[in-house]
Design an enzyme around this catalytic site. Structure first.
Site, PDB file in Angstrom:
ATOM      1  N   ASP A 180       0.846  -1.174   0.000  1.00 54.01           N
ATOM      2  CA  ASP A 180       0.000   0.000   0.000  1.00 54.01           C
ATOM      3  C   ASP A 180       0.897   1.245   0.000  1.00 54.01           C
ATOM      4  O   ASP A 180       1.895   1.288   0.721  1.00 54.01           O
ATOM      5  CB  ASP A 180      -0.872  -0.032   1.267  1.00 54.01           C
TER       6      ASP A 180
ATOM      7  N   GLU B   6       1.482   0.156  -4.930  1.00 55.52           N
ATOM      8  CA  GLU B   6       0.995   1.435  -5.433  1.00 55.52           C
ATOM      9  C   GLU B   6       2.187   2.388  -5.522  1.00 55.52           C
ATOM     10  O   GLU B   6       2.730   2.785  -4.500  1.00 55.52           O
ATOM     11  CB  GLU B   6      -0.030   2.030  -4.459  1.00 55.52           C
TER      12      GLU B   6
END
Ligand code: CA
Length: 691
Positions: A331, A360
């Site tokens: 993340d 990400e």
């Protein structure tokens, strides 16, 4: 005078206090348990032993001794399996009680960590667990799922609702007798189940499970401990460990690998986190003593500091070894530094090089870590073996995630051809792409195609179906179905790693009320009624499910869609010039190991009318058209043209010589004699053949 934040990052501090041992936490044997905690700024540390994970049941307090490199140690000569503990850490005269950052499990709500005999948590024949075969990153087909979403709706037929164990319940069906749960996933053919955060997170009260609260889980509390609310008994630390292992075992047994979504970039709270209670301010980036906020959640961790880097790396290695997890999704990976990410790759390669890593490639806000050091998308080429999500592809296909009205390639927006081509090659350099016209990137960011994750929807933002509904008010239901299929065809025929949100294959929707005109674009705390997968929807959407399934089967059958090296992609993929406006068409030279194809042609037509394409010479067999996808030949064209139906993809294969002869023997040529000039005719033939 140096600020504390400068001291913590200094070479001198590292030299004096970096502890590289592998015995942090509680190391259990039947005879004794050894504790070691890193607390270099503490003046005193003691160990509290408790009978239970909460409540007033202290057994004893053991004082800890200062040891090397800022660590404190204690040894208890008893069998402590199942005993809960915390550290009382005194810094600058202030004492705080903290759970162990290296704790292996905990009591309810993660407040006290628990000493555990990990061997005793292994399910039967855990030592014989075999990971499903998996060779290279581009072989992966990723399916992103929240633990609760799988089972909470009645139509799932799953008994262990909202639990790790619900993920592996076999033999479940919806009201129409169609497969649900793990059987559905298996039927679809994905390789990796990517679970939203399943380590211990904070905001679900594990003592009130009857409330059935929902949270995505991006609110980290204990990184090395499975989430309690997903276990059948959060008050007994052994249960969550056992059940997580059972889940991994069950998935492996069914041929599915497991990816964990990890959120090392921030903690739910910072001031009173266990990090901060143990070594105040060390684990977080600060500016003039104030927590910075690249996560947009109030704080960001400082991966560049050696003991933070070590904590993250040790944690990942632990999940990969103790739980046999097969991959990790980071993340807000852009908050981490490149050196940390490369170190993680190295450490996990030693465990198992087939572990996949992706994340990400952005942050949620600005960070004091300079851009050139961040593990952001534009720096992906500096991180071999680590992939980033392609937001270029995502937003090119369906339109911007935040501007809900904005259309994409499949919904008729112009000027997206170069962005789609960029996605097709897996975000690498290719001489036929005009990078000045690519959505967000003016240059390639992947060194190899295995570094790009292609997708159109994930847990964040609107589902694909909801996005299409909002952004194409003038379109018919049928056209939106076509857009969905074309989106999937683009993702699954592109180089790189395909990824999908669970339920995308059944037109998953998150309507906020019965009118089904407003949709939840940020359902992180929304009820199960919005989030859960409605398995009965598989019935009316079975043709879409079958299309996804067929695309996956086709991809698996063709190594040419899963090339490993950039050079191969650059040499073998040629985009066709002089094709109709707004369309993309390319050939893949498929003469390679394990391929049955000589070459493959892929065509995407987002126009609302059929378009004609002239095929290169030879005999071409269609496997994917507007209605069907799979490994069964649909029709054959020789030296001719095809019409590609409105808003659809077509994929044709020129078989290798050997295969062709086999086909002849099998008399599969019937449909292909001569040039079939009309794609409409082709379409009719295909339909006739299949019905
Ligand atoms: Ca929790």
């Amino acid at each position: 005078m140096l600020l504390q934040e400068e001291i913590f990052s200094s070479e001198e501090f590292n030299k004096k206090y970096y502890y590289d041992g592998n015995d942090l936490g509680s190391i259990y044997t039947k005879e004794k348990t050894k504790f070691r905690v890193w607390a270099p700024t503490a003046t005193e540390v003691s160990l509290n032993l408790y009978k239970e994970g909460s409540g007033n049941n202290l057994i004893e307090i053991v004082s800890m001794e200062q040891d090397v490199k800022g660590t404190w140690v204690a040894e208890v000569n008893k069998d402590l399996n199942g005993v809960y503990y915390t550290y009382l850490v005194t810094v600058e005269g202030k004492s705080n009680e903290a759970a162990d950052i290296y704790g292996r499990t905990s009591g309810v709500n993660g407040k006290r960590t628990m000493v555990i005999d990990l061997l005793s948590t292994n399910p039967d024949s855990w030592q014989n667990d075999v990971k499903p075969p998996f060779v290279k990153m581009t072989d992966a087909v990723l399916y992103e799922l929240h633990v609760r979403d799988m089972s909470m709706d009645k139509s799932s037929d799953i008994i262990n609702k909202g639990k790790f164990l619900g993920i592996i319940e076999e033999g479940t069906t919806n009201s129409y007798g169609q497969k649900t749960g793990i059987d559905h996933i298996k039927e679809l053919g994905i390789t990796h189940l990517h679970l939203l955060p399943s380590f211990d997170f904070k905001t679900i009260d594990e003592s009130k499970l009857e409330e059935n609260k929902f949270n995505w889980g991006y609110d980290p509390q204990n990184y090395n401990i499975p989430e309690g609310s997903y276990s059948t008994d959060p008050t007994n630390g052994a249960v969550r460990v056992k059940e997580f292992k059972k889940m991994v075992q069950g998935l492996h047994k069914n041929g599915i690998r497991v990816v964990m979504d990890v959120v090392y970039n921030h903690t739910f709270t910072a001031l009173d986190s266990d990090f901060n209670k143990t070594v105040p301010n060390y684990y977080y980036r600060t500016k003039n003593g104030i927590f910075t906020d690249a996560s947009a959640c109030g704080n960001e961790t400082a991966s560049e500091r050696l003991m933070v880097r070590k904590m993250i790396t040790d944690s990942l290695v632990y999940w990969a070894t103790e739980y046999k997890v097969d991959g990790f999704r980071f993340d807000l990976m852009g908050i981490h530094d490149i050196e940390t990410m490369n170190g993680i790759r190295k450490a996990l390669d030693k465990v198992d090089p087939s572990i996949i890593l992706y994340g990400e490639g952005w942050t949620g806000g600005d960070s004091p870590l300079p851009e050139h050091l961040r593990a952001v998308k534009s720096n992906t080429y500096l991180m071999p073996g680590i992939a980033a999500f392609s937001d270029d592809m995502r937003d090119a296909v369906k339109g911007h995630v935040f501007y809900e009205d904005e259309k994409g390639f499949v919904s008729g927006e112009k000027d997206l051809v170069e962005s789609i081509k960029f996605g097709v090659v897996g975000a690498i350099a290719h001489d036929q792409i005009d990078y000045s016209k690519v959505k967000y990137s003016d240059r390639p960011w992947a060194k190899e195609p295995s570094q790009a994750v292609n997708y159109v929807s994930a847990h964040d933002n609107l589902t694909l179906w909801d996005k299409l509904n909002i952004s194409t008010p003038e379109s018919s239901y049928e056209d939106r179905v076509k857009m969905t299929k074309l989106s999937a065809a683009i993702v699954l025929t592109s180089q790189g790693i395909p990824f999908m949100q669970a339920g995308e294959e059944m037109l998953r929707s998150k309507p906020v009320d019965e009118s089904r005109t407003k949709f939840d674009e940020n359902s992180y705390v929304s009820p199960d009624s919005i989030n859960s997968i409605k398995w009965d929807e598989k019935y009316s959407n079975i043709s879409i499910f079958n299309y996804y399934k067929g695309l996956i089967a086709f991809r698996k059958a063709h190594p040419a869609l899963r090339m490993e090296s950039a050079t191969d992609v650059q040499e073998r993929i040629r985009f066709l010039n002089n094709v109709p406006a707004k369309t993309v068409a390319f050939t893949i030279d498929a003469k390679m190991k394990d391929e049955t194809a000589d070459s493959i042609i892929v065509i995407y037509n987002p126009n609302t009318v059929a378009k004609e394409f002239t095929l290169p010479s030879g005999r071409w067999t269609a496997y994917i058209n507007e209605d069907f996808a799979g490994v069964t030949p649909l029709a054959t064209v020789t030296n001719g043209k095809v019409y590609v139906a409105p808003i659809s993809a077509m994929v044709l294969v020129k078989e290798q010589q050997v295969k062709m002869q086999m086909n002849k023997k099998a008399k599969l040529t019937a449909l292909g004699v001569g040039a079939i000039a009309s794609g409409i005719l082709l379409g009719l033939l295909i339909k006739k053949r299949r019905r």
